[in-house]
Design a protein around this motif. Structure first.
Motif, PDB file in Angstrom:
ATOM      1  N   SER A   1       0.824  -1.217   0.000  1.00 46.78           N
ATOM      2  CA  SER A   1       0.000   0.000   0.000  1.00 46.78           C
ATOM      3  C   SER A   1       0.852   1.259   0.000  1.00 46.78           C
ATOM      4  O   SER A   1       0.776   2.081   0.910  1.00 46.78           O
ATOM      5  CB  SER A   1      -0.940  -0.001   1.211  1.00 46.78           C
ATOM      6  OG  SER A   1      -1.913   1.005   1.043  1.00 46.78           O
TER       7      SER A   1
ATOM      8  N   LEU B   1       2.440   4.869  -0.328  1.00 53.39           N
ATOM      9  CA  LEU B   1       1.928   6.247  -0.329  1.00 53.39           C
ATOM     10  C   LEU B   1       2.394   6.910  -1.621  1.00 53.39           C
ATOM     11  O   LEU B   1       3.595   7.077  -1.847  1.00 53.39           O
ATOM     12  CB  LEU B   1       2.460   6.996   0.890  1.00 53.39           C
ATOM     13  CG  LEU B   1       2.072   8.474   1.011  1.00 53.39           C
ATOM     14  CD1 LEU B   1       0.558   8.669   1.043  1.00 53.39           C
ATOM     15  CD2 LEU B   1       2.703   9.087   2.264  1.00 53.39           C
TER      16      LEU B   1
ATOM     17  N   ASN C   1      -9.949  12.947  -8.776  1.00 54.40           N
ATOM     18  CA  ASN C   1     -10.820  11.986  -8.130  1.00 54.40           C
ATOM     19  C   ASN C   1     -10.657  10.593  -8.740  1.00 54.40           C
ATOM     20  O   ASN C   1     -10.527   9.596  -8.015  1.00 54.40           O
ATOM     21  CB  ASN C   1     -12.277  12.442  -8.256  1.00 54.40           C
ATOM     22  CG  ASN C   1     -13.223  11.550  -7.493  1.00 54.40           C
ATOM     23  OD1 ASN C   1     -13.690  10.554  -8.014  1.00 54.40           O
ATOM     24  ND2 ASN C   1     -13.476  11.877  -6.238  1.00 54.40           N
TER      25      ASN C   1
ATOM     26  N   ALA D   1      -7.212   8.981  -7.989  1.00 54.67           N
ATOM     27  CA  ALA D   1      -7.166   8.563  -6.581  1.00 54.67           C
ATOM     28  C   ALA D   1      -7.937   7.256  -6.409  1.00 54.67           C
ATOM     29  O   ALA D   1      -7.479   6.337  -5.721  1.00 54.67           O
ATOM     30  CB  ALA D   1      -7.749   9.647  -5.676  1.00 54.67           C
ATOM     31  N   ASN D   2      -9.083   7.164  -7.046  1.00 60.61           N
ATOM     32  CA  ASN D   2      -9.870   5.939  -6.923  1.00 60.61           C
ATOM     33  C   ASN D   2      -9.194   4.746  -7.578  1.00 60.61           C
ATOM     34  O   ASN D   2      -9.271   3.626  -7.060  1.00 60.61           O
ATOM     35  CB  ASN D   2     -11.280   6.156  -7.498  1.00 60.61           C
ATOM     36  CG  ASN D   2     -12.199   6.767  -6.462  1.00 60.61           C
ATOM     37  OD1 ASN D   2     -12.121   6.425  -5.278  1.00 60.61           O
ATOM     38  ND2 ASN D   2     -13.052   7.672  -6.882  1.00 60.61           N
TER      39      ASN D   2
ATOM     40  N   LEU E   1      -6.515   3.626  -5.163  1.00 63.82           N
ATOM     41  CA  LEU E   1      -7.111   2.875  -4.053  1.00 63.82           C
ATOM     42  C   LEU E   1      -7.557   1.486  -4.510  1.00 63.82           C
ATOM     43  O   LEU E   1      -7.428   0.513  -3.770  1.00 63.82           O
ATOM     44  CB  LEU E   1      -8.307   3.641  -3.479  1.00 63.82           C
ATOM     45  CG  LEU E   1      -7.961   4.864  -2.630  1.00 63.82           C
ATOM     46  CD1 LEU E   1      -9.201   5.731  -2.412  1.00 63.82           C
ATOM     47  CD2 LEU E   1      -7.365   4.453  -1.284  1.00 63.82           C
TER      48      LEU E   1
ATOM     49  N   GLY F   1      -4.854  -0.883  -4.428  1.00 64.51           N
ATOM     50  CA  GLY F   1      -4.300  -1.089  -3.098  1.00 64.51           C
ATOM     51  C   GLY F   1      -3.319  -0.035  -2.637  1.00 64.51           C
ATOM     52  O   GLY F   1      -2.796  -0.138  -1.526  1.00 64.51           O
TER      53      GLY F   1
ATOM     54  N   SER G   1      -2.052   3.976  -1.601  1.00 63.05           N
ATOM     55  CA  SER G   1      -2.571   5.025  -0.731  1.00 63.05           C
ATOM     56  C   SER G   1      -2.259   6.373  -1.377  1.00 63.05           C
ATOM     57  O   SER G   1      -1.144   6.864  -1.284  1.00 63.05           O
ATOM     58  CB  SER G   1      -1.896   4.905   0.637  1.00 63.05           C
ATOM     59  OG  SER G   1      -2.352   5.924   1.501  1.00 63.05           O
ATOM     60  N   PRO G   2      -3.224   6.968  -2.096  1.00 62.63           N
ATOM     61  CA  PRO G   2      -2.946   8.207  -2.830  1.00 62.63           C
ATOM     62  C   PRO G   2      -3.089   9.459  -1.967  1.00 62.63           C
ATOM     63  O   PRO G   2      -3.897   9.492  -1.037  1.00 62.63           O
ATOM     64  CB  PRO G   2      -4.041   8.207  -3.898  1.00 62.63           C
ATOM     65  CG  PRO G   2      -5.186   7.489  -3.264  1.00 62.63           C
ATOM     66  CD  PRO G   2      -4.594   6.469  -2.327  1.00 62.63           C
ATOM     67  N   ALA G   3      -2.308  10.479  -2.294  1.00 62.50           N
ATOM     68  CA  ALA G   3      -2.504  11.801  -1.700  1.00 62.50           C
ATOM     69  C   ALA G   3      -2.245  12.838  -2.785  1.00 62.50           C
ATOM     70  O   ALA G   3      -1.360  12.657  -3.618  1.00 62.50           O
ATOM     71  CB  ALA G   3      -1.562  12.014  -0.522  1.00 62.50           C
ATOM     72  N   MET G   4      -3.048  13.895  -2.768  1.00 63.42           N
ATOM     73  CA  MET G   4      -2.930  14.991  -3.718  1.00 63.42           C
ATOM     74  C   MET G   4      -2.443  16.209  -2.931  1.00 63.42           C
ATOM     75  O   MET G   4      -3.181  16.714  -2.086  1.00 63.42           O
ATOM     76  CB  MET G   4      -4.295  15.300  -4.345  1.00 63.42           C
ATOM     77  CG  MET G   4      -5.031  14.083  -4.896  1.00 63.42           C
ATOM     78  SD  MET G   4      -4.334  13.492  -6.442  1.00 63.42           S
ATOM     79  CE  MET G   4      -4.954  11.812  -6.541  1.00 63.42           C
ATOM     80  N   VAL G   5      -1.226  16.645  -3.186  1.00 64.67           N
ATOM     81  CA  VAL G   5      -0.607  17.720  -2.401  1.00 64.67           C
ATOM     82  C   VAL G   5       0.171  18.609  -3.364  1.00 64.67           C
ATOM     83  O   VAL G   5       1.113  18.142  -3.996  1.00 64.67           O
ATOM     84  CB  VAL G   5       0.352  17.125  -1.348  1.00 64.67           C
ATOM     85  CG1 VAL G   5       1.120  18.221  -0.633  1.00 64.67           C
ATOM     86  CG2 VAL G   5      -0.418  16.256  -0.346  1.00 64.67           C
TER      87      VAL G   5
ATOM     88  N   PHE H   1       6.112  16.755   1.701  1.00 60.64           N
ATOM     89  CA  PHE H   1       5.280  15.586   1.439  1.00 60.64           C
ATOM     90  C   PHE H   1       5.964  14.608   0.490  1.00 60.64           C
ATOM     91  O   PHE H   1       5.882  13.386   0.675  1.00 60.64           O
ATOM     92  CB  PHE H   1       3.907  15.993   0.912  1.00 60.64           C
ATOM     93  CG  PHE H   1       2.906  14.899   1.097  1.00 60.64           C
ATOM     94  CD1 PHE H   1       2.265  14.744   2.315  1.00 60.64           C
ATOM     95  CD2 PHE H   1       2.656  13.979   0.100  1.00 60.64           C
ATOM     96  CE1 PHE H   1       1.381  13.703   2.526  1.00 60.64           C
ATOM     97  CE2 PHE H   1       1.778  12.930   0.296  1.00 60.64           C
ATOM     98  CZ  PHE H   1       1.136  12.798   1.512  1.00 60.64           C
TER      99      PHE H   1
ATOM    100  N   LEU I   1       8.103  12.131   2.161  1.00 58.22           N
ATOM    101  CA  LEU I   1       7.411  11.095   2.942  1.00 58.22           C
ATOM    102  C   LEU I   1       6.918   9.941   2.085  1.00 58.22           C
ATOM    103  O   LEU I   1       6.511   8.899   2.603  1.00 58.22           O
ATOM    104  CB  LEU I   1       6.145  11.674   3.593  1.00 58.22           C
ATOM    105  CG  LEU I   1       6.259  12.758   4.631  1.00 58.22           C
ATOM    106  CD1 LEU I   1       4.867  13.239   5.005  1.00 58.22           C
ATOM    107  CD2 LEU I   1       6.983  12.199   5.850  1.00 58.22           C
TER     108      LEU I   1
END
Lengths: 270, 270, 270
Positions: free
Chosen positions: C19, C21, C32, C35-36, C39, C42, C44-48, C57, C60
């Motif tokens: 999973s 990041l 959207n 990101a889906n 997910l 499996g 773990s998405p982040a939009m930054v 970020f 990390l």
């Protein structure tokens, strides 16, 4: 099915009847999906973020939703101004401190917005721990279980005067003195982006003209029940999104009260 | 089923054959869904808003869609420049004045863009009333019925020289002299965010290389018919979104002409 | 079904287990949906994207996705800083040069980002031709067939040191010496906005902690197989979106290896 003395049906009926105008300053990822969730429960969503109009629009609305998911300085300033406007006009507002703890910018921004007095803070366990001074979250997905952070949630509620809705495998709503646990939802919901943001948006809709504690419990329970109905009908996270909106739209009293697992932890009325 | 002398099938055939490049400067909420609707009818959408490229891209396109749903100053400036480019190059463009009347920023911005000569203005009744000087809209959802505002729509068309498409329970397309009513669609469509914006985007695609009045009528009718087919197949607003795209994609001549309820109000050809 | 010596199942198993990041600086249209998709496999998405946190970020994360679909100067600067951070920390990153060739701003920006050393460039044939000095793309949809641009893709890989994934009717992954063709997917996928961006995002997820060439081939094959399964189950582009996420989520070894058509073109291991 646990019995509950909290009425979670009437708040939904009121949202459907009143169709409150909900002002959202939220993140790019979920603007479409939270607008659709708000429409599905009967609210009237608007997304308005420009400094030129955020205050004017906040004053027109019945509730305000602030979500820092894809924040940047101009947006944060709009959030600040809208929150101040809401506070002055006694319009309820809910804060979603997305990713607090993941970067210092998020933690600092969330803390500054909390200083403006949100009616409700809706967050996951990692974010709540970070807001209480315990860093170590992993991005926007919680790395803690909500149970272990319940003490932090109560502390945050007491310190800030906000109702805290901490969502996870079990959801908790607490004002520091009263605490309710909500055991609905489905693990598949974590595979759809932004359902935490949807919880926040629905809390916003329910806050309009309703008792904040009961409204928050009802909003979280409605989403949890709709989510578990949707999961039953879904082959994966794609169908879950569709089924969730349909379930929010068609939810009836028998289904909601039959499925809701809402339980007093602390401060139950005598 | 009413007979119509307006051919609404040929414009759709032309969009599917030509796959016009449609330049959109639109709001964050609907970027994904209007791009998908454009693809479903066979157009080629692009979302381009930077000042560094908005003019260059507008000049490449066959049509331009400007939607102020989540406006801010830099975006408005890009809209202005793209509209000027379109005007100079005789590229048709459509304006969606989302929320005009709700805040002064929106009303002013919409008025300034109208001064640049849109080919079509697509709006709801509240927005059209506000653009005619009658404020009082509630956010982005119309609080007026479209019938009561038809006079205002005709006035707006006459004053601006634009074709006005006013959508609601009944949709109207007018250039001030000619008026057509379109009685398709389904109330469930109002529970999906941004279907007004989708109407605007489809008008953009149909404008490319086609007669603007007929193209606008056809675009509105195609969306209405697809929407009512989708509503029949849907259990709620979640499934409606999916079914709408499938219906736009699969729409055939017999279904479209059999279901379309397009009627001349004024100025029917002899 | 062609035999393949490339293991495309194990990389998916690793994504599901780890999973990772995945930090995305991407366009508004697909935030959207990508990101889906992340997910669903499996991750773990982040939009930054804010300058205030993009570097913190990026450091990390296990992978970085940069997509210039709706670029503007502040976003480009965040992309630059995040890419530099990734490079310094040996975090793999993938670039999607959306619309390179359509405007000079896009071509220049893409070239400047390529100078920062992406692990992978995922693009269509028109964009790759433009990056190699041959302009003439039409917006964001490719006007070239991927086969005719394979030479340009190999050249781009050799010049930049990046793996190039060129997607189209046939997909190719090349590092200049080795080339693999992937013949999966379905034409209906071109009617859903942003599936190229989804390919890029999945490449990002697969890059985390895995061999970049094999990870890229696996990500492209997984999306192609899921897309063709989804197309079989779909009546149009609306249902395809839903079915694609469900197929990504439920994909099993027998289905993936049974359907994958992955073939060595150059540099097959002895």
């Amino acid at each position: 099915m646990l019995q509950t003395s909290i009425d979670i049906w009437t708040p939904l009926v009121r949202v459907r009847a009143a169709s409150p105008l909900v002002h959202n300053i939220t993140n790019y990822v979920v603007m479409n999906t939270t607008a659709n969730a708000l429409l599905a429960v009967g609210a009237s969503p608007a997304m308005v973020h420009a400094l030129e109009e955020a205050e004017q629009f906040a004053a027109l609305s019945q509730a305000l939703v602030i979500n820092i998911g894809t924040l940047s300085p101009a947006w944060v300033e709009a959030m600040r101004r809208a929150a101040l406007t809401a506070k002055r006009a006694a319009i309820p507002w809910v804060l979603d401190p997305v990713g607090a703890g993941a970067t210092s910018y998020r933690t600092t921004t969330a803390a500054a917005l909390i200083d403006l007095g949100p009616t409700v803070i809706r967050a996951n366990a990692s974010e709540i721990a970070a807001l209480g001074g315990d860093p170590g979250g992993k991005g926007v997905d919680s790395t803690r279980t909500s149970g272990s952070a319940l003490g932090a949630a109560k502390d945050l509620a007491r310190t800030t005067g906000a109702i805290v809705a901490m969502t996870g495998a079990v959801d908790y709503v607490t004002d520091g003195a009263r605490t309710v646990a909500i055991r609905n939802g489905d693990p598949l919901m974590a595979r759809v982006t932004g359902l935490g943001c949807t919880a926040t948006a629905l809390v916003g809709a329910f806050l309009a003209g309703q008792d904040p504690f009961e409204a928050t419990v009802a909003a979280i329970a409605v989403l949890g029940v709709a989510g578990e109905i949707a999961a039953i009908r879904s082959a994966g996270p794609g169908s879950l999104q569709l089924e969730l909106l349909d379930a929010l739209y068609t939810l009836d009293q028998a289904t909601l009260t039959g499925r809701a697992r809402v339980e007093w932890m602390d401060g139950a009325p005598a």
